[in-house]
Design a protein around this motif. Structure first.
Motif, PDB file in Angstrom:
ATOM      1  N   ALA A   1      62.899  85.162  31.008  1.00 36.11           N
ATOM      2  CA  ALA A   1      62.901  84.418  29.748  1.00 36.11           C
ATOM      3  C   ALA A   1      61.518  83.946  29.340  1.00 36.11           C
ATOM      4  O   ALA A   1      61.351  82.866  28.789  1.00 36.11           O
TER       5      ALA A   1
ATOM      6  N   VAL B   1      62.377  87.103  25.996  1.00 38.25           N
ATOM      7  CA  VAL B   1      63.044  86.441  24.875  1.00 38.25           C
ATOM      8  C   VAL B   1      62.933  87.293  23.617  1.00 38.25           C
ATOM      9  O   VAL B   1      63.902  87.456  22.868  1.00 38.25           O
TER      10      VAL B   1
ATOM     11  N   LEU C   1      70.602  86.596  28.350  1.00 34.37           N
ATOM     12  CA  LEU C   1      69.241  86.388  28.859  1.00 34.37           C
ATOM     13  C   LEU C   1      69.329  85.527  30.107  1.00 34.37           C
ATOM     14  O   LEU C   1      69.910  84.430  30.077  1.00 34.37           O
TER      15      LEU C   1
ATOM     16  N   PRO D   1      63.620  79.043  29.137  1.00 33.58           N
ATOM     17  CA  PRO D   1      62.684  79.927  28.440  1.00 33.58           C
ATOM     18  C   PRO D   1      61.294  79.311  28.264  1.00 33.58           C
ATOM     19  O   PRO D   1      61.150  78.127  27.945  1.00 33.58           O
TER      20      PRO D   1
ATOM     21  N   THR E   1      58.121  79.922  22.604  1.00 33.32           N
ATOM     22  CA  THR E   1      59.076  80.761  23.317  1.00 33.32           C
ATOM     23  C   THR E   1      60.468  80.139  23.302  1.00 33.32           C
ATOM     24  O   THR E   1      61.474  80.832  23.097  1.00 33.32           O
TER      25      THR E   1
ATOM     26  N   ALA F   1      63.991  81.517  21.729  1.00 38.60           N
ATOM     27  CA  ALA F   1      65.249  81.488  22.484  1.00 38.60           C
ATOM     28  C   ALA F   1      66.337  80.768  21.685  1.00 38.60           C
ATOM     29  O   ALA F   1      67.510  81.159  21.724  1.00 38.60           O
TER      30      ALA F   1
ATOM     31  N   ILE G   1      72.242  82.369  27.027  1.00 43.95           N
ATOM     32  CA  ILE G   1      71.113  82.092  27.917  1.00 43.95           C
ATOM     33  C   ILE G   1      71.674  81.480  29.184  1.00 43.95           C
ATOM     34  O   ILE G   1      72.331  80.435  29.140  1.00 43.95           O
TER      35      ILE G   1
END
Length: 414
Positions: free
Chosen positions: A10, A15, A30, A36, A204, A208, A218
């Protein structure tokens, strides 16, 4: 639990891959042991580096090699005790850095670099993350006139050839562009096309969040093993299993460990880097990331303060972090950038996943149906995350890739 695709890792690359697959209608999970953006993607200098059209090659001139061999430089430090563990990789890196091979690597990487800012812009708009990103590029600063003129002679034709906007700055021009800097630089090159991010980890996480809004899942778990079986893959994560028709490995420097049991031996080196945040003592806020080119560090304005990021440390994954490079850089930077007190309890350390031929692995693994790789982005993971996501998603959904993916084929390593 099952999905069309499981993306393992991640960071910014994983991502971005997951987002692009979700945008194309794939059910995506993910998976990472951390949230993430909390590993390598957290700690870089925050540059979306449109101007890096030449990869960072191994130095070939004798004077530079002699300086680095002394192991007293800020730009590069190596752990003597760990040298046997990475010397074969270093030899391959040196081989691929010969002028003709480096020129070919530059040509191969150009389609990704050229689309780096525009692909980020698309995801930034979709995720509503515009406040985290600044236009205007970054500054390459010099302490001596000789180094400045030598670099300028290289960069002028390079910028013209690639259509990059570049502005030379004499000392007065630099003082006007960055009035908060102290004395120490005699000139600079302002690269205007790139963008900078004031919190790469948060960017990031924002991507996500977009993935979640697109229906992606996730999962916070550590993947211990992936096993093929018929038409499905089994991803073993913290005692549970996730089934999927396809798996993407995007674990950065940890990718090699996960795929080794399947017979893949990728020459991947984790080049270390450190950062520390500082309170600014300048009355004028710094506008752009600034590279001290002759010493080898970056100071970038971030949400948390001024982030000082070091050059490269070569060591093994088993060796403990060392403060040597950061302390060297801090001494050189303190007066120029008016660094105040440290804002972090400890220096942060991350590992850049690097291949000796300076190209990432993007594409099908080769020996196993449904297994895909997206790692090894060297110093440009943040820069190339979204464009990698687009390219791999196009390959996986049988769309026509926007560029020939052959230079990034995992098959080149057997």
């Amino acid at each position: 639990m099952d999905a069309d695709v499981v993306v393992i890792g991640a960071g910014i690359v994983g991502v971005s891959v997951a987002v692009h697959l979700a945008l194309r209608g794939r059910r995506v999970i993910l998976v990472d042991r951390r949230s993430p953006g909390e590993e390598t993607s957290f700690g870089n200098a925050g540059l979306i580096e449109r101007a890096s059209v030449v990869p960072y090659g191994f130095p070939r001139d004798l004077a530079t090699l002699v300086r680095y061999a002394g192991n007293r430089q800020t730009a590069l430090r190596y752990d003597v005790r760990a040298l046997p563990s990475f010397l074969p990789w270093l030899a391959r890196y040196w081989h691929h850095s010969a002028p003709q091979r480096l020129a070919r690597a530059s040509q191969d990487m150009l389609p990704l670099i050229a689309h780096s800012v525009s692909e980020h812009d698309k995801l930034i708009a979709l995720a509503g993350l515009q406040p985290l990103v600044r236009s205007g590029g970054w500054i390459e600063a010099f302490r001596t006139a000789a180094a400045f003129e030598k670099r300028l002679a290289i960069c002028r034709p390079l910028a013209l050839h690639h259509g990059l906007e570049m502005q030379p700055l004499d000392q007065a021009g630099l003082e006007k562009t960055e009035p908060g800097l102290g004395p120490g630089f005699c000139g600079a090159i302002h690269w205007i096309d790139p963008k900078s991010v004031t919190d790469p980890g948060l960017l990031t996480k924002g991507y996500a969040g977009l993935l979640a809004r697109l229906g992606g899942q996730i999962v916070g778990a550590e993947v211990s093993q992936i096993t093929p079986g018929g038409e499905m893959w089994r991803v073993h994560a913290d005692g549970a299993q996730i089934a999927a028709r396809e798996v993407v490995i995007a674990q950065g420097p940890w990718s090699g460990e996960l795929i080794a049991p399947l017979g893949y031996r990728i020459p991947l080196m984790g080049k270390r880097g450190y950062h520390m945040h500082y309170q600014s003592e300048s009355e004028v806020a710094q506008r752009f990331p600034v590279v001290d080119s002759e010493v080898g560090y970056v100071v970038a304005p971030m949400r948390r303060g001024l982030r000082l990021t070091t050059g490269v440390e070569l060591s093994s994954a088993a060796r403990a972090p060392t403060p040597i490079q950061l302390e060297r850089a801090e001494r050189k930077a303190k007066g120029i950038f008016r660094l105040g007190r440290r804002l972090d309890d400890q220096p942060w350390m991350g590992r850049r996943p690097c291949t000796p031929d300076m190209r990432p692995l993007i594409g099908p693994a080769g020996r196993h149906k449904g297994l895909w790789f997206a790692f090894g982005h060297n110093h440009h993971g943040l820069t190339l995350g979204p464009v990698t996501g687009r390219l791999l998603a196009e390959m996986m959904t049988q769309g026509k890739p926007f560029t020939d993916p052959t230079p990034y084929s995992p098959g080149r390593f057997g």
